[in-house]
Motif scaffolding. Structure first.
Motif, mmCIF file in Angstrom:
data_model
loop_
_atom_site.group_PDB
_atom_site.id
_atom_site.type_symbol
_atom_site.label_atom_id
_atom_site.label_comp_id
_atom_site.label_asym_id
_atom_site.label_seq_id
_atom_site.Cartn_x
_atom_site.Cartn_y
_atom_site.Cartn_z
ATOM 1 N N PRO A 80 0.825 -1.218 0.000
ATOM 2 C CA PRO A 80 0.000 0.000 0.000
ATOM 3 C C PRO A 80 0.852 1.258 0.000
ATOM 4 O O PRO A 80 1.934 1.308 0.581
ATOM 5 C CB PRO A 80 -0.816 -0.126 1.276
ATOM 6 N N VAL A 81 0.389 2.267 -0.665
ATOM 7 C CA VAL A 81 1.085 3.533 -0.754
ATOM 8 C C VAL A 81 0.653 4.397 0.423
ATOM 9 O O VAL A 81 -0.536 4.598 0.668
ATOM 10 C CB VAL A 81 0.774 4.245 -2.080
ATOM 11 N N ARG A 82 1.625 4.917 1.120
ATOM 12 C CA ARG A 82 1.325 5.753 2.282
ATOM 13 C C ARG A 82 1.092 7.187 1.826
ATOM 14 O O ARG A 82 1.936 7.771 1.140
ATOM 15 C CB ARG A 82 2.481 5.702 3.268
ATOM 16 N N GLU A 83 -0.011 7.749 2.200
ATOM 17 C CA GLU A 83 -0.321 9.119 1.806
ATOM 18 C C GLU A 83 0.179 10.092 2.857
ATOM 19 O O GLU A 83 0.200 9.794 4.035
ATOM 20 C CB GLU A 83 -1.826 9.279 1.616
ATOM 21 N N GLU A 84 0.626 11.253 2.377
ATOM 22 C CA GLU A 84 1.091 12.291 3.273
ATOM 23 C C GLU A 84 -0.101 12.961 3.954
ATOM 24 O O GLU A 84 -1.109 13.214 3.302
ATOM 25 C CB GLU A 84 1.892 13.349 2.504
ATOM 26 N N PRO A 85 0.014 13.304 5.264
ATOM 27 C CA PRO A 85 -1.108 13.961 5.952
ATOM 28 C C PRO A 85 -1.296 15.395 5.535
ATOM 29 O O PRO A 85 -0.548 16.078 4.990
ATOM 30 C CB PRO A 85 -0.764 13.867 7.420
#
Length: 85
Positions: A80-85
Motif C-alpha cells: 500500500p502507498v502511504r499518503e502524506e497527511p
C-alpha cells in the motif's frame, strides 16, 4: 421449468390424439400437430432457458486466467502507498 414442459407435451399429445381419432383427421395431421404444437416450441423454450447452464462456466472464470492461461501462481500484491497527511 420441466413441469411446464411436461404439461405442454401432454396437451400436445391430447391434441394429436384428437386429430387422429376425428372423422375429419388423419395420422399425418396428428403427427404434424404434435411436432408443430409440441416438439418444436418446447424444444426452443428449453434451449433458451438452458443457455445459462451451457455458457455460464466460461464467464465465471477469472479474467486473468482467461488472458494468460492461468498456469502460474498469482503475483505478489503491491504494497500500500502511504499518503502524506
Amino acid at each position: 421449468m420441466y413441469l411446464v414442459a411436461i404439461a405442454w407435451f401432454y396437451v400436445a399429445l391430447l391434441m394429436a390424439a384428437a386429430e387422429a381419432t376425428s372423422t375429419q383427421g388423419s395420422l399425418l395431421g396428428a403427427c404434424i400437430t404434435f411436432v408443430l404444437y409440441g416438439l418444436l416450441p418446447i424444444s426452443i423454450v428449453l434451449y433458451v432457458m438452458g443457455a445459462r447452464y451451457r455458457g455460464g462456466r466460461s464467464r465465471r472464470t477469472p479474467a486473468s486466467a482467461q488472458r494468460d492461461g492461468g498456469d502460474h501462481p498469482p503475483a505478489q500484491p503491491l504494497p500500500p502507498v502511504r499518503e502524506e497527511p
